[in-house]
Design a protein around this motif. Structure first.
Motif, PDB file in Angstrom:
ATOM      1  N   LEU A 145       0.817  -1.218   0.000  1.00 15.18           N
ATOM      2  CA  LEU A 145       0.000   0.000   0.000  1.00 15.18           C
ATOM      3  C   LEU A 145       0.847   1.262   0.000  1.00 15.18           C
ATOM      4  O   LEU A 145       0.506   2.252  -0.646  1.00 15.18           O
ATOM      5  CB  LEU A 145      -0.939   0.011   1.211  1.00 15.18           C
ATOM      6  N   PHE A 146       1.971   1.262   0.721  1.00 12.06           N
ATOM      7  CA  PHE A 146       2.809   2.452   0.783  1.00 12.06           C
ATOM      8  C   PHE A 146       3.418   2.810  -0.574  1.00 12.06           C
ATOM      9  O   PHE A 146       3.909   3.926  -0.761  1.00 12.06           O
ATOM     10  CB  PHE A 146       3.927   2.281   1.812  1.00 12.06           C
ATOM     11  N   GLU A 147       3.410   1.891  -1.526  1.00 12.06           N
ATOM     12  CA  GLU A 147       3.975   2.160  -2.853  1.00 12.06           C
ATOM     13  C   GLU A 147       2.909   2.325  -3.930  1.00 12.06           C
ATOM     14  O   GLU A 147       3.231   2.532  -5.097  1.00 12.06           O
ATOM     15  CB  GLU A 147       4.921   1.020  -3.248  1.00 12.06           C
ATOM     16  N   ALA A 148       1.642   2.246  -3.546  1.00  8.27           N
ATOM     17  CA  ALA A 148       0.568   2.207  -4.540  1.00  8.27           C
ATOM     18  C   ALA A 148      -0.095   3.560  -4.792  1.00  8.27           C
ATOM     19  O   ALA A 148      -0.929   3.662  -5.698  1.00  8.27           O
ATOM     20  CB  ALA A 148      -0.496   1.192  -4.105  1.00  8.27           C
ATOM     21  N   LEU A 149       0.259   4.585  -4.028  1.00  7.32           N
ATOM     22  CA  LEU A 149      -0.376   5.891  -4.214  1.00  7.32           C
ATOM     23  C   LEU A 149      -0.170   6.403  -5.639  1.00  7.32           C
ATOM     24  O   LEU A 149       0.942   6.409  -6.160  1.00  7.32           O
ATOM     25  CB  LEU A 149       0.197   6.896  -3.219  1.00  7.32           C
ATOM     26  N   GLY A 150      -1.264   6.841  -6.281  1.00  9.42           N
ATOM     27  CA  GLY A 150      -1.198   7.374  -7.631  1.00  9.42           C
ATOM     28  C   GLY A 150      -1.196   6.333  -8.731  1.00  9.42           C
ATOM     29  O   GLY A 150      -1.257   6.697  -9.914  1.00  9.42           O
ATOM     30  N   ARG A 151      -1.137   5.065  -8.373  1.00  9.74           N
ATOM     31  CA  ARG A 151      -1.173   4.010  -9.387  1.00  9.74           C
ATOM     32  C   ARG A 151      -2.619   3.672  -9.730  1.00  9.74           C
ATOM     33  O   ARG A 151      -3.565   4.107  -9.069  1.00  9.74           O
ATOM     34  CB  ARG A 151      -0.422   2.782  -8.872  1.00  9.74           C
TER      35      ARG A 151
ATOM     36  N   ALA B 114     -15.309  -2.897  -3.387  1.00  6.83           N
ATOM     37  CA  ALA B 114     -14.951  -1.713  -2.616  1.00  6.83           C
ATOM     38  C   ALA B 114     -14.216  -0.698  -3.488  1.00  6.83           C
ATOM     39  O   ALA B 114     -14.398   0.513  -3.344  1.00  6.83           O
ATOM     40  CB  ALA B 114     -14.071  -2.111  -1.433  1.00  6.83           C
ATOM     41  N   LEU B 115     -13.358  -1.191  -4.374  1.00  3.63           N
ATOM     42  CA  LEU B 115     -12.627  -0.370  -5.332  1.00  3.63           C
ATOM     43  C   LEU B 115     -12.714  -1.049  -6.689  1.00  3.63           C
ATOM     44  O   LEU B 115     -12.764  -2.284  -6.765  1.00  3.63           O
ATOM     45  CB  LEU B 115     -11.162  -0.221  -4.907  1.00  3.63           C
ATOM     46  N   LEU B 116     -12.720  -0.246  -7.742  1.00  5.08           N
ATOM     47  CA  LEU B 116     -12.939  -0.793  -9.080  1.00  5.08           C
ATOM     48  C   LEU B 116     -11.678  -0.701  -9.931  1.00  5.08           C
ATOM     49  O   LEU B 116     -10.889   0.237  -9.817  1.00  5.08           O
ATOM     50  CB  LEU B 116     -14.076  -0.044  -9.777  1.00  5.08           C
ATOM     51  N   LYS B 117     -11.507  -1.695 -10.779  1.00  4.40           N
ATOM     52  CA  LYS B 117     -10.433  -1.696 -11.765  1.00  4.40           C
ATOM     53  C   LYS B 117     -10.462  -0.389 -12.553  1.00  4.40           C
ATOM     54  O   LYS B 117     -11.525   0.072 -12.981  1.00  4.40           O
ATOM     55  CB  LYS B 117     -10.612  -2.888 -12.709  1.00  4.40           C
ATOM     56  N   GLY B 118      -9.292   0.223 -12.705  1.00  3.37           N
ATOM     57  CA  GLY B 118      -9.205   1.472 -13.450  1.00  3.37           C
ATOM     58  C   GLY B 118      -9.235   2.708 -12.584  1.00  3.37           C
ATOM     59  O   GLY B 118      -9.007   3.812 -13.077  1.00  3.37           O
ATOM     60  N   GLU B 119      -9.488   2.552 -11.273  1.00  4.56           N
ATOM     61  CA  GLU B 119      -9.500   3.714 -10.390  1.00  4.56           C
ATOM     62  C   GLU B 119      -8.084   4.111  -9.996  1.00  4.56           C
ATOM     63  O   GLU B 119      -7.238   3.257  -9.724  1.00  4.56           O
ATOM     64  CB  GLU B 119     -10.320   3.430  -9.132  1.00  4.56           C
TER      65      GLU B 119
ATOM     66  N   THR C 199      -6.032   7.029  -4.656  1.00  2.00           N
ATOM     67  CA  THR C 199      -5.898   8.257  -3.881  1.00  2.00           C
ATOM     68  C   THR C 199      -5.617   7.901  -2.421  1.00  2.00           C
ATOM     69  O   THR C 199      -5.740   6.740  -2.016  1.00  2.00           O
ATOM     70  CB  THR C 199      -7.200   9.054  -3.954  1.00  2.00           C
ATOM     71  N   PRO C 200      -5.243   8.884  -1.591  1.00  2.00           N
ATOM     72  CA  PRO C 200      -5.064   8.580  -0.169  1.00  2.00           C
ATOM     73  C   PRO C 200      -6.295   7.952   0.470  1.00  2.00           C
ATOM     74  O   PRO C 200      -6.180   7.019   1.273  1.00  2.00           O
ATOM     75  CB  PRO C 200      -4.747   9.962   0.433  1.00  2.00           C
ATOM     76  N   ALA C 201      -7.498   8.436   0.118  1.00  2.00           N
ATOM     77  CA  ALA C 201      -8.722   7.874   0.686  1.00  2.00           C
ATOM     78  C   ALA C 201      -8.901   6.417   0.268  1.00  2.00           C
ATOM     79  O   ALA C 201      -9.337   5.570   1.068  1.00  2.00           O
ATOM     80  CB  ALA C 201      -9.933   8.706   0.263  1.00  2.00           C
TER      81      ALA C 201
ATOM     82  N   ALA D  93      -8.625   0.462   1.371  1.00  2.00           N
ATOM     83  CA  ALA D  93      -8.004  -0.857   1.199  1.00  2.00           C
ATOM     84  C   ALA D  93      -7.417  -1.347   2.521  1.00  2.00           C
ATOM     85  O   ALA D  93      -7.552  -2.530   2.879  1.00  2.00           O
ATOM     86  CB  ALA D  93      -6.916  -0.794   0.125  1.00  2.00           C
ATOM     87  N   ALA D  94      -6.773  -0.436   3.258  1.00  2.00           N
ATOM     88  CA  ALA D  94      -6.198  -0.821   4.549  1.00  2.00           C
ATOM     89  C   ALA D  94      -7.285  -1.235   5.531  1.00  2.00           C
ATOM     90  O   ALA D  94      -7.090  -2.154   6.337  1.00  2.00           O
ATOM     91  CB  ALA D  94      -5.367   0.333   5.111  1.00  2.00           C
TER      92      ALA D  94
END
Length: 447
Positions: free
Chosen positions: A43-49, A166-171, A174-176, A181-182
């Motif tokens: 998660l710490f490396e996933a921001l903006g991906r 909870a989250l969709l492919k292609g999103e 963001t920090p939120a 995810a956490a």
């Protein structure tokens, strides 16, 4: 692989010498396609991906009915008469563990003091905030008409039900979204790999930082603004520096860029009347269209694909093998931008950024344009889209207002640096009078 001529044939009235901004956006949306390589990231490396698959909730969120307030939990059926209510406090429920009590049950006429987030004791469904009650010893009083059954209770699964996406492919993450995810206990997320974008400036008049000044030459600002724009997108930037107007040097630069990158961005060399080495090399190495766009600033632009041709063997090119093996089979997408600094930024924001997001696998729509009242008159002829540098602020009544930031010349960087958005004056739009509303593209998160 769809060719440029095939895309052009699908667009009604396609004219490369008179492209509207809307036609450019539509053409690019059909030219580019998302990357296909995914990687599992902490998660710490996933921001903006960009997410490569849906994230499904493994359990209900929240996992239990719980209190939304610090207060007192009780059975809400006792409110049915509408009269004031007195309840005896028989214990305290703390967050993080279930309340047991004497026998695990709360009788009619009783309540439990409860903290925010604490599990609702069995049989209790309503919470009165502590500031609304009168307390005497172990008895609280609740005024009439204050509550309804179920107030201040969070229901199990009301945020997310088990098995719900909870989250969709292609999103974009963001920090939120990382926090969400956490909250599901996930340590990693499957994301599309970063987009590799090679960039270089062209022109004999361009100086790199550190070069001695000379008459007629200018320092290369485009290289640094494009680097910043690409970095903000999370791209892996491959900086190839400044390339002179020399066919051999240009061929080598395009060849190296196509072997390493998913996309290539150049600035300069695409205007009518300029030295045509850059355009000639683009044509030689790929399927490229040269446009004159009905816009200001940023009229000339080149788009297409540059072939990932085989590089000559040797120690200088050995390090490119790993890139070549992973490069897109049909070659790298080319965005040939104008040379003027503001025109580079405007064409990037209007056309290149949305195309790169599509290549990154992002499915989110572009941010909406805001509406703001112009504080000044602006001359504008219908028949082209104009992007005026502006400063957006709040008026005394809370509405948005905007004014230009000075000289709007395509080489004037100061007015771009002082702006926080672009006024978008659309193709069919005419003059703007003071007080007229205009669309604004905000810079936040982009520049």
């Amino acid at each position: 692989m769809t060719t440029l001529s095939q895309i052009a044939a699908e667009l009604q009235g396609y004219d490369p010498q008179a492209m509207s901004a809307t036609d450019v956006q539509l053409f690019l949306s059909r030219l580019v396609s998302p990357v296909e390589d995914a990687v599992e990231l902490p998660l710490f490396e996933a921001l903006g991906r960009v997410l490569a698959q849906d994230v499904v909730s493994p359990f209900d969120v929240p996992p239990h009915d719980n209190s939304a307030m610090d207060g007192y939990a009780f059975a809400g059926r006792q409110l049915a008469g509408g009269a004031a209510l007195e309840l005896q406090v028989v214990g305290t429920a703390l967050a993080g563990k279930a309340w047991q009590g004497r026998d695990g049950h709360v009788k009619s006429g009783q309540c439990v003091k409860i903290m925010t987030g604490a599990i609702m004791p069995a049989g209790l469904d309503t919470v009165v905030p502590q500031e609304f009650v009168s307390a005497r010893n172990d008895v609280i009083g609740i005024p009439p008409g204050l509550l309804q059954l179920g107030d201040n209770r969070r229901l199990r699964g009301e945020d997310l039900a088990q098995g719900q996406p909870a989250l969709l492919k292609g999103e974009l993450l963001t920090p939120a979204r990382l926090g969400l995810a956490a909250s599901l206990g996930l340590k990693t997320l499957l994301c599309w790999r970063p987009l590799r974008v090679a960039y270089f400036s062209t022109g004999d008049e361009i100086l790199s930082l550190g070069d001695a000044p000379r008459e007629g030459a200018v320092y290369d600002s485009n290289r640094y603004t494009v680097f910043g724009l690409l970095s903000r997108l999370g791209c892996q930037v491959i900086d190839l520096g400044v390339v002179r107007d020399d066919p051999a040097l240009l061929e080598a630069a395009f060849t190296r860029a196509a072997a390493q990158a998913d996309a290539i961005i150049t600035s300069g060399g695409v205007s009518v009347g300029e030295a045509d080495f850059t355009k000639t090399m683009m044509k030689k190495l790929g399927d490229v269209a040269f446009w004159r766009i009905a816009m200001r600033p940023g009229r000339p632009m080149a788009v297409g694909r540059i072939s990932s041709v085989k590089l000559a063997s040797g120690p200088d090119n050995a390090h490119l093998a790993s890139y070549r093996n992973n490069s897109t089979p049909e070659g790298a997408i080319l965005f040939g931008l104008p040379g003027n600094p503001v025109a580079v930024m405007v064409t990037f924001l209007a056309f290149v950024r949305p195309a790169l997001l599509q290549m990154m696998g992002a499915s989110s729509a572009p941010p909406p344009l805001l509406r703001a009242r112009s504080l000044e008159a602006i001359r504008k002829k219908p028949g082209r889209t104009e992007y005026q540098r502006g400063w957006v602020s709040a008026a005394a009544d809370g509405t948005l207002q905007v004014k230009t930031t000075g000289n709007q010349g395509s080489g004037v960087l100061r007015s771009m640096a002082e702006a926080n958005g672009l006024m978008v004056l659309h193709h069919a739009q005419g003059n703007v009078a003071p007080g007229d509303e205009v669309d604004v593209m905000m810079f936040e998160g982009a520049i």
